[in-house]
Design a protein around this motif. Structure first.
Motif, PDB file in Angstrom:
ATOM      1  N   TYR A 247      24.167 -59.330   4.887  1.00 33.71           N
ATOM      2  CA  TYR A 247      24.005 -58.816   3.700  1.00 33.71           C
ATOM      3  C   TYR A 247      22.387 -58.661   3.145  1.00 33.71           C
ATOM      4  O   TYR A 247      22.292 -58.534   1.775  1.00 33.71           O
ATOM      5  N   ILE A 248      21.525 -58.881   3.926  1.00 37.15           N
ATOM      6  CA  ILE A 248      20.115 -58.696   3.795  1.00 37.15           C
ATOM      7  C   ILE A 248      19.949 -57.060   3.659  1.00 37.15           C
ATOM      8  O   ILE A 248      20.564 -56.232   4.461  1.00 37.15           O
ATOM      9  N   HIS A 249      19.264 -56.762   2.606  1.00 34.68           N
ATOM     10  CA  HIS A 249      18.961 -55.500   2.478  1.00 34.68           C
ATOM     11  C   HIS A 249      18.068 -54.781   3.713  1.00 34.68           C
ATOM     12  O   HIS A 249      16.819 -55.145   3.740  1.00 34.68           O
ATOM     13  N   ALA A 250      18.409 -53.864   4.437  1.00 36.54           N
ATOM     14  CA  ALA A 250      17.533 -53.432   5.305  1.00 36.54           C
ATOM     15  C   ALA A 250      17.584 -52.022   5.721  1.00 36.54           C
ATOM     16  O   ALA A 250      18.922 -51.373   5.225  1.00 36.54           O
ATOM     17  N   GLU A 251      16.405 -51.402   5.933  1.00 39.94           N
ATOM     18  CA  GLU A 251      16.355 -49.934   5.831  1.00 39.94           C
ATOM     19  C   GLU A 251      15.719 -49.830   7.362  1.00 39.94           C
ATOM     20  O   GLU A 251      14.803 -50.226   7.708  1.00 39.94           O
ATOM     21  N   GLY A 252      16.322 -48.799   8.024  1.00 33.38           N
ATOM     22  CA  GLY A 252      15.687 -47.937   9.149  1.00 33.38           C
ATOM     23  C   GLY A 252      14.931 -46.967   8.986  1.00 33.38           C
ATOM     24  O   GLY A 252      15.674 -45.992   8.308  1.00 33.38           O
ATOM     25  N   TYR A 253      13.840 -46.671   9.318  1.00 33.13           N
ATOM     26  CA  TYR A 253      13.065 -45.661   9.173  1.00 33.13           C
ATOM     27  C   TYR A 253      12.522 -44.925  10.297  1.00 33.13           C
ATOM     28  O   TYR A 253      12.124 -45.974  11.308  1.00 33.13           O
ATOM     29  N   ALA A 254      12.235 -43.615  10.542  1.00 32.90           N
ATOM     30  CA  ALA A 254      11.393 -43.004  11.635  1.00 32.90           C
ATOM     31  C   ALA A 254      10.030 -43.576  11.315  1.00 32.90           C
ATOM     32  O   ALA A 254       9.321 -43.702  10.182  1.00 32.90           O
TER      33      ALA A 254
END
Ligand code: M6R
Length: 365
Positions: A247-254
């Motif tokens: 439930y940790i807010h995580a974002e994957g980005y180029a």
């Protein structure tokens, strides 16, 4: 039965060397090293002008790697959508000759609706599916089976890596059919794929290192994952895994998108996971990593020995994976990302196998 594992997710992570080897055996004749479409089926790629891929969740990230594989190894242009968009977008299909779906369960509502839409438009349908008796398998012209066995943990692990190895073999097969890959090159690539079980075991041996890093991750509320090229889909998959079960807010980005916004988030509390094997994207990713380091970001770097030497490793906690051919990096680098999410969730005491609000199979929109 979880055997001697604490959760199904951990058991399924550990099953990967074996199920990857089974899945590969369906797509490659291990005595000749030649690729094939499993179970005596045929799928002729020689005249395919364009492929439309779609899937949901982790299947979508597998399809994204699949697109990179099909474009690089078979030189076939690909479109890719999340299935919930594909089914309604009514995109002109133009020169698309083949629709390719990816689903563990074979029952995901949006993926099934996209399949039916594509069928209605007269496309040939192929699906990478784990549950062979599923609706998606039944309604496909060609079934590309993953042999991951039943996946109980809501967070997909072994199904994902089996999807990747199937798509890698499929792309090689397509490349051969189109004359883009020579017979010698086919053997070289399938010999590389045969290294996957050994390399997966080596990745599993990193568990203690990854667990140690998860302790700090478990104190965070946000995380950023960066990757380029073959590692870009993995950045998104690593972030999805972490958010689903911890439930940790995580974002994957180029990694190349960093400067276009997310860099504003970086301060000395922000964990940034960088996925960077020493491949053709490495130098570029390193300069993005330096930008994070200059702003005090807490970097966890997944790379190989060459990458570690070239990274100025004092600015990152570095996890060193074995050297491997480029085609294998998405498959093998997925494993420590799964373990990072798993151990972070365990530290936080969440329900790892049945995270809140999620169902294993999403059979309604
Ligand atoms: O069964 P499917 O592969 O079609 O499922 C698609 C997604 O619902 C699934 O991958 C979901 O994102 C997982 N919980 C990811 O870990």
């Amino acid at each position: 039965d979880k055997g001697n594992h604490r959760h199904f997710m951990q058991k399924e992570i550990y099953e990967q060397p074996e199920v990857l080897s089974h899945t590969l055996g369906a797509f490659v004749d291990m005595t000749t090293g030649r690729t094939r479409i499993p179970n005596g089926q045929t799928l002729d790629f020689s005249n395919v002008r364009r492929i439309a891929l779609s899937a949901c969740g982790t299947g979508y990230y597998a399809a994204l790697v699949g697109r990179y594989y099909l474009e690089r190894y078979a030189r076939i242009p690909c479109d890719l959508d999340v299935a919930s968009e594909f089914r309604y977008r009514e995109s002109p299909l133009g020169d698309v000759d083949l629709a390719l779906f990816v689903s563990q369960s074979g029952e995901t509502a949006d993926t099934l609706a996209s399949l039916r839409y594509a069928k209605g438009e007269g496309l040939r349908i192929a699906s990478v599916v784990n549950v062979q008796e599923s609706t998606i398998a039944r309604e496909s012209d060609v079934v590309l089976p993953t042999l991951a066995g039943p996946e109980i943990g809501v967070a997909s692990t072994k199904a994902f890596t089996c999807q990747l190895i199937s798509l890698a073999a499929l792309a090689i097969h397509a490349g051969v059919a189109r004359g883009v890959i020579s017979p010698e090159r086919e053997l070289e690539l399938t010999r590389s794929l045969a290294e996957v079980p050994r390399l997966a075991n080596e990745a599993l041996a990193l568990e203690d290192t990854v667990e140690a890093l998860s302790r700090e991750m478990a104190t965070k509320r946000h995380a950023l994952f960066l990757g380029r090229g073959f590692s870009y889909p993995l950045a998104m998959e690593g972030a999805l895994k972490l958010k689903e079960i911890s439930y940790i807010h995580a974002e994957g980005y180029a990694a190349g998108e960093l400067k276009h916004g997310p860099i504003a988030l970086i301060d000395d509390t922000m964990p940034v996971v960088v996925i960077a094997p020493h491949d053709r994207s490495f130098e570029k990713t390193m300069s993005n990593m330096q930008e994070v380091a200059a702003r005090g970001g807490r970097i966890i770097l997944f790379t190989d020995a060459k990458g570690a030497a070239g990274s100025g490793s004092d600015m990152a906690s570095t996890v060193v994976l074995p050297d491997m051919p480029e085609i294998l990096t998405p498959i093998i680098y997925a494993i420590p990302l799964q373990m990072l999410a798993y151990h972070t969730a365990v530290q936080m005491g969440t329900d790892v196998d049945q995270p809140r609000n999620l169902a294993k199979s999403v059979t309604v929109e």
